[in-house]
Design a protein around this motif. Structure first.
Motif, PDB file in Angstrom:
ATOM      1  N   ALA A   1       0.831  -1.205   0.000  1.00  0.00           N
ATOM      2  CA  ALA A   1       0.000   0.000   0.000  1.00  0.00           C
ATOM      3  C   ALA A   1       0.871   1.262   0.000  1.00  0.00           C
ATOM      4  O   ALA A   1       0.541   2.252  -0.673  1.00  0.00           O
ATOM      5  N   GLY A   2       1.983   1.239   0.732  1.00  0.00           N
ATOM      6  CA  GLY A   2       2.894   2.380   0.730  1.00  0.00           C
ATOM      7  C   GLY A   2       3.505   2.608  -0.637  1.00  0.00           C
ATOM      8  O   GLY A   2       3.594   3.747  -1.123  1.00  0.00           O
ATOM      9  N   GLN A   3       3.916   1.518  -1.283  1.00  0.00           N
ATOM     10  CA  GLN A   3       4.464   1.639  -2.627  1.00  0.00           C
ATOM     11  C   GLN A   3       3.392   2.127  -3.610  1.00  0.00           C
ATOM     12  O   GLN A   3       3.660   2.959  -4.477  1.00  0.00           O
ATOM     13  N   ALA A   4       2.165   1.605  -3.469  1.00  0.00           N
ATOM     14  CA  ALA A   4       1.076   2.038  -4.345  1.00  0.00           C
ATOM     15  C   ALA A   4       0.788   3.529  -4.173  1.00  0.00           C
ATOM     16  O   ALA A   4       0.473   4.227  -5.138  1.00  0.00           O
ATOM     17  N   THR A   5       0.906   4.027  -2.942  1.00  0.00           N
ATOM     18  CA  THR A   5       0.720   5.455  -2.695  1.00  0.00           C
ATOM     19  C   THR A   5       1.759   6.268  -3.443  1.00  0.00           C
ATOM     20  O   THR A   5       1.449   7.272  -4.095  1.00  0.00           O
ATOM     21  N   VAL A   6       3.021   5.833  -3.362  1.00  0.00           N
ATOM     22  CA  VAL A   6       4.101   6.518  -4.077  1.00  0.00           C
ATOM     23  C   VAL A   6       3.843   6.495  -5.579  1.00  0.00           C
ATOM     24  O   VAL A   6       4.029   7.500  -6.284  1.00  0.00           O
ATOM     25  N   GLU A   7       3.388   5.353  -6.084  1.00  0.00           N
ATOM     26  CA  GLU A   7       3.148   5.229  -7.522  1.00  0.00           C
ATOM     27  C   GLU A   7       2.000   6.103  -7.991  1.00  0.00           C
ATOM     28  O   GLU A   7       1.938   6.456  -9.173  1.00  0.00           O
ATOM     29  N   ARG A   8       1.066   6.455  -7.104  1.00  0.00           N
ATOM     30  CA  ARG A   8      -0.012   7.369  -7.468  1.00  0.00           C
ATOM     31  C   ARG A   8       0.434   8.826  -7.355  1.00  0.00           C
ATOM     32  O   ARG A   8      -0.072   9.694  -8.058  1.00  0.00           O
ATOM     33  N   ILE A   9       1.367   9.101  -6.459  1.00  0.00           N
ATOM     34  CA  ILE A   9       1.872  10.472  -6.299  1.00  0.00           C
ATOM     35  C   ILE A   9       2.764  10.851  -7.475  1.00  0.00           C
ATOM     36  O   ILE A   9       2.698  11.983  -7.981  1.00  0.00           O
ATOM     37  N   VAL A  10       3.594   9.931  -7.920  1.00  0.00           N
ATOM     38  CA  VAL A  10       4.590  10.218  -8.957  1.00  0.00           C
ATOM     39  C   VAL A  10       3.979  10.814 -10.223  1.00  0.00           C
ATOM     40  O   VAL A  10       4.458  11.843 -10.720  1.00  0.00           O
ATOM     41  N   PRO A  11       2.927  10.214 -10.820  1.00  0.00           N
ATOM     42  CA  PRO A  11       2.397  10.796 -12.052  1.00  0.00           C
ATOM     43  C   PRO A  11       1.873  12.215 -11.874  1.00  0.00           C
ATOM     44  O   PRO A  11       1.965  13.026 -12.796  1.00  0.00           O
ATOM     45  N   VAL A  12       1.319  12.524 -10.694  1.00  0.00           N
ATOM     46  CA  VAL A  12       0.809  13.874 -10.461  1.00  0.00           C
ATOM     47  C   VAL A  12       1.960  14.865 -10.350  1.00  0.00           C
ATOM     48  O   VAL A  12       1.955  15.924 -10.983  1.00  0.00           O
ATOM     49  N   MET A  13       2.967  14.536  -9.551  1.00  0.00           N
ATOM     50  CA  MET A  13       4.075  15.458  -9.324  1.00  0.00           C
ATOM     51  C   MET A  13       4.953  15.618 -10.562  1.00  0.00           C
ATOM     52  O   MET A  13       5.580  16.670 -10.752  1.00  0.00           O
ATOM     53  N   PHE A  14       5.006  14.592 -11.398  1.00  0.00           N
ATOM     54  CA  PHE A  14       5.880  14.653 -12.569  1.00  0.00           C
ATOM     55  C   PHE A  14       5.097  14.617 -13.877  1.00  0.00           C
ATOM     56  O   PHE A  14       5.598  14.163 -14.902  1.00  0.00           O
ATOM     57  N   ALA A  15       3.859  15.111 -13.826  1.00  0.00           N
ATOM     58  CA  ALA A  15       3.046  15.163 -15.048  1.00  0.00           C
ATOM     59  C   ALA A  15       3.735  15.997 -16.119  1.00  0.00           C
ATOM     60  O   ALA A  15       3.670  15.677 -17.312  1.00  0.00           O
ATOM     61  N   PHE A  16       4.429  17.061 -15.701  1.00  0.00           N
ATOM     62  CA  PHE A  16       5.118  17.900 -16.691  1.00  0.00           C
ATOM     63  C   PHE A  16       6.221  17.123 -17.395  1.00  0.00           C
ATOM     64  O   PHE A  16       6.407  17.257 -18.611  1.00  0.00           O
ATOM     65  N   VAL A  17       6.958  16.304 -16.649  1.00  0.00           N
ATOM     66  CA  VAL A  17       8.026  15.508 -17.256  1.00  0.00           C
ATOM     67  C   VAL A  17       7.450  14.530 -18.273  1.00  0.00           C
ATOM     68  O   VAL A  17       7.959  14.399 -19.390  1.00  0.00           O
ATOM     69  N   PHE A  18       6.368  13.843 -17.899  1.00  0.00           N
ATOM     70  CA  PHE A  18       5.758  12.885 -18.814  1.00  0.00           C
ATOM     71  C   PHE A  18       5.185  13.592 -20.040  1.00  0.00           C
ATOM     72  O   PHE A  18       5.304  13.108 -21.166  1.00  0.00           O
TER      73      PHE A  18
END
Length: 450
Positions: free
Chosen positions: A251-268
């Motif tokens: 669940a902790g890893q899944a939380t990180v994986e959901r945060i990453v796309p939001v915080m790095f949407a500009f990079v993607f």
């Protein structure tokens, strides 16, 4: 291009994050973990769709740069049919074999049952995702970034409205999230088709023409699919490693994986935007612009990662509270917010380099680097980190990507430096007069004046 792409992606990722938040508010760790396991397989499907989209954008972008409009229509239409058939087969196979595949990456008991049920609903609708991505890529390749953004926003808003109704109002829990996902993807696909119609990029090809006109796309799409599969395969390996430490770790890893796309949407969004720009300038023979895109993109990646690091370091307590993370999951989120978030600088470098490889005629380079990261850059580092617990797994994953990110960028600059003058256009069955780089530049200046 990257700005409008960021808004569209941010909306999609925020809705995905909101969806994950709703599930976490049910206070059933097995459902939160099920989202993580289902996401690991879902990313594999999306990776194939993205790979096909990359090939479509690269081939069509060169043809647009060379003013080959008839070739654009035949190539785009033929490959969209191929995308539909491939994604339908992949989605149905994933639905049929979801239970053994989920068990293979560590899902057990009620978590396994919930994740499989989610995939049974979402996976057969994969063609909706593939076509939506294809239509959006064609709009962006044509320079219509705003309309592409609006299509994405509409789908995200639909999902945002349906999620609470399905999950809480109708008490469908995870199944409600799955139904909401399918409906929003269907809307995105329909609006994407409608948005593309003014560009006159589609026509119905003859069945015998499809293989011939889809082939230039497949030359890039095949390696691009292999490239994009590497990331979810590596993610599945990391999920399996985390599963050894319990549902709180997953669940902790899944939380990180959901945060990453939001915080790095500009990079993607940036890495998706520079591809059409590179391919069009390559097709027009404007090599200097192609080099400039690579340099500027890397500086923008660095700025985005730095800003995200500051925000996450200051807001980590709020993240933990909002997503109701428990046990070792709290330590995983804190480690990410304080330190391993910096590794996304190297992830961004790798993505920018891959975009250059795919659009400058070297798609196999991106395949080698991504699979190198997924194997040599993940397995030994994560295996070593396993001896130090779930935090060691995260640190190992972060260390491995830095090596391959730096190497990929070095090779990308070498590839751009070796580009010769003159137009570079993929092989198409439409004859067009050759143009010099100076002629292409004059045409662009005339369009600007108009």
């Amino acid at each position: 291009m990257a700005g409008t792409g960021t808004i569209g992606l941010m909306a999609v990722f925020l809705v995905d994050l909101l969806n994950f938040t709703y599930i976490s508010w049910l206070h059933r760790p097995e459902l939160t973990a099920a989202i993580g396991f289902a996401g690991a397989l879902g990313y594999l499907q999306i990776a194939v769709s993205i790979g096909m989209t990359i090939g479509l954008g690269a081939a069509v972008g060169r043809q647009i740069g060379a003013r080959q409009h008839d070739a654009v229509r035949l190539t785009a239409s033929s490959f969209l049919i191929v995308m539909t058939l491939v994604s339908l087969a992949l989605g149905c196979l994933t639905a049929v074999f979801s239970t053994p595949l989920l068990a293979l990456i560590g899902a057990r008991g009620e978590t396994l049952r919930q994740a499989a049920g989610f995939l049974h609903v979402v996976s057969p609708a994969l063609p909706l995702v593939a076509l939506g991505m294809g239509f959006s890529a064609l709009m962006r390749t044509s320079g219509d970034a705003r309309r592409s953004m609006n299509v994405t926003l509409a789908g995200a808003m639909m999902s945002a409205c349906l999620d609470p109704v399905m999950i809480f109002g109708l008490h469908l829990d995870l199944m409600g999230a799955a139904i909401s996902t399918v409906i929003s993807r269907a809307l995105t696909m329909m609006l994407g088709y409608r948005g593309l119609r003014p560009h006159d990029m589609l026509r119905w090809p003859g069945w015998t023409d499809i293989p011939r006109h889809a082939r230039p796309v497949g030359v890039v799409a095949g390696p691009a699919i292999l490239t994009n599969l590497a990331t979810p395969v590596a993610g599945a390996y990391v999920t399996n490693a985390m599963a050894r430490f319990g549902t709180d770790a997953v669940a902790g890893q899944a939380t990180v994986e959901r945060i990453v796309p939001v915080m790095f949407a500009f990079v993607f969004a940036l890495t998706g935007s520079v591809g059409p720009i590179m391919s069009q300038n390559l097709g027009a023979g404007l090599i200097g612009r192609t080099r400039q895109v690579l340099r500027v993109s890397l500086w923008m990646v660095a700025g985005c990662v730095g800003l995200a690091w500051i925000i996450l370091a200051l807001g980590q307590s709020a993240v933990i509270a909002v997503f109701a993370v428990h046990g070792v999951g709290i330590a995983i989120v804190r480690l990410f917010c304080n330190w391993t978030v910096a590794s996304y600088l190297f992830v961004g470098m790798l993505f920018v380099a891959n975009s250059a490889f795919n659009n400058l005629g070297h798609p196999l380079y991106s395949t080698w680097f991504n699979w190198g990261r997924a194997t040599l850059g993940t397995i030994p580092f994560v295996a070593l980190g396993l001896h130090y617990g779930p935090l060691g797994v995260m640190i190992g994953q972060a260390a491995g990507v830095s090596v391959f990110g730096l190497a990929a960028v070095a090779v990308a600059f070498r590839v751009v430096g070796q580009l010769g003058p003159g137009p570079h256009v993929s092989s198409v069955p439409i004859d067009v007069p050759a143009r010099t780089p100076e002629g292409a530049l004059m045409e662009m200046q005339e369009q600007d004046d108009d």
